[in-house]
Design an enzyme around this catalytic site. Structure first.
Site, short mmCIF file in Angstrom:
data_model
loop_
_atom_site.label_atom_id
_atom_site.label_comp_id
_atom_site.label_asym_id
_atom_site.label_seq_id
_atom_site.Cartn_x
_atom_site.Cartn_y
_atom_site.Cartn_z
N LYS A 91 24.31 76.08 62.59
CA LYS A 91 23.08 76.29 61.83
C LYS A 91 22.52 77.67 62.12
O LYS A 91 22.80 78.29 63.16
CB LYS A 91 22.03 75.21 62.15
CG LYS A 91 21.57 75.14 63.61
CD LYS A 91 20.51 76.16 63.99
CE LYS A 91 20.07 76.05 65.45
NZ LYS A 91 19.27 77.21 65.91
N VAL A 101 29.12 79.07 71.97
CA VAL A 101 28.45 78.30 73.01
C VAL A 101 27.19 79.04 73.44
O VAL A 101 27.23 80.25 73.69
CB VAL A 101 29.38 78.08 74.22
CG1 VAL A 101 28.65 77.37 75.35
CG2 VAL A 101 30.62 77.29 73.80
N GLY A 131 24.77 80.03 71.74
CA GLY A 131 24.62 81.16 70.84
C GLY A 131 23.46 81.04 69.87
O GLY A 131 23.31 81.87 68.99
N ASP A 172 17.86 69.48 67.90
CA ASP A 172 18.71 69.96 66.81
C ASP A 172 19.74 68.94 66.35
O ASP A 172 20.39 69.14 65.32
CB ASP A 172 19.44 71.24 67.23
CG ASP A 172 18.51 72.43 67.40
OD1 ASP A 172 17.36 72.36 66.96
OD2 ASP A 172 18.96 73.44 67.98
#
Length: 300
Positions: A11, A97, A99, A138
């Site tokens: 996303k 990762v 990120g 999330d």
């Protein structure tokens, strides 16, 4: 059924507005999620216990012990079902990762969908969303994908229709950033400034741009309240953002808590050219074109 594979997207946050720190340690958010075509795949195979194996990019940076979010998701699902189940989870990583692109949350969502199918539970999406919300802010969005507004901690979702496809380039940074450290830096910077922190509000112009598919308008309204904190922790990202703008990006923003930088392009051709320019000039060691919105966790 001996194995199930689920594809889950990364996303980008096209708006991330962060309210004051709450007593529970979280912040109230207005968070506009947008799922993009960078994917992890999560395979669940029959087993007597729950384990995880990670392959692909950045696999050495992902824990394979009980702290792994996919393991936690599978165990939470088994607990919800009230039985003991097992699954060997095999994750093929393409999402960075730490990120700022919800890679761990995507893997948790993938594990929920895969294990629900592998174990024959037949739980509806509503049940999976409830479990997902307990795992992380999330994770629910990773289940549904598309474009959505998240409020509360980000887990209370309202889906948004979009008027077309948007094209992006993601500049992937060396090393990650913990979300907690970025929020802590944001709080520190705000305390230093002693300015009043406004209640987060949805940007109506951004909503209109998403609804009409106007990439130019969307690019001018991208916003991220965490960006200043991220750039304070990783100042080398500022030249990357500047380089993307110089090469024609309609908008440039840190994705979530970073350190991935997101650039909105005019179309697919522009996205490819922009990615090549970012790497050729050394502004990014890796730049990946993508598009959105795309579906959330999907059985293959």
């Amino acid at each position: 059924m001996s194995s199930v594979t689920v594809r889950v997207p990364a996303k980008v946050n096209v708006q991330l507005s962060v309210g004051p720190l709450r007593e529970d340690g979280f912040h109230d958010l207005v968070n506009v999620f947008h799922a993009v075509s960078i994917f992890d795949e999560v395979m669940a195979k029959e087993s007597e216990s729950i384990t995880v194996q990670v392959n692909g990019k950045w696999s050495d940076q992902v824990p394979v012990d009980d702290s792994n979010l996919a393991i936690r998701a599978a165990r939470a699902l088994a607990k919800h079902a009230g039985r003991t189940y097992g699954a060997d989870l095999i994750i093929q990583k393409d999402i960075p990762v730490a990120g700022g692109m919800a890679g761990g949350s995507a893997d948790a969502a993938g594990a929920l969908v895969a294990c629900n199918e592998l174990w024959g539970l037949g739980l509806p999406l509503e049940d999976l969303m409830e479990i997902a919300g307990d795992l992380g802010s999330d994770v629910p969005f990773s289940l549904i994908g598309g474009t959505a507004v998240g409020t509360g901690r980000g887990e209370q979702l309202s889906e948004l229709p979009t008027g077309g496809t948007f094209h992006w380039v993601f500049a992937l940074a060396n090393g990650g950033l913990s979300t907690a450290s970025v929020y802590a830096e944001c709080d520190r910077l705000r305390a230093e400034s002693a300015a009043d922190i406004p209640w987060p509000q949805l940007n109506d112009a951004l909503m209109e741009a998403l609804g009409t598919g106007d990439a130019y308008a969307l690019g001018s309204h991208l916003s991220n309240d965490l960006q200043a904190a991220t750039l304070n922790l990783r100042p080398e990202l500022a030249p990357t953002l500047d380089s993307g703008r110089q090469h024609g990006a309609l908008g440039a923003i840190v994705s979530g808590s970073g350190p991935t930088c997101a650039f909105l392009a005019i179309d697919a051709t522009h996205a490819r050219d922009l990615a090549q320019s970012l790497t050729a000039t050394g502004a990014a060691h890796m730049a990946v074109p993508a598009h959105g919105p795309v579906q959330g966790a999907t059985l293959l």
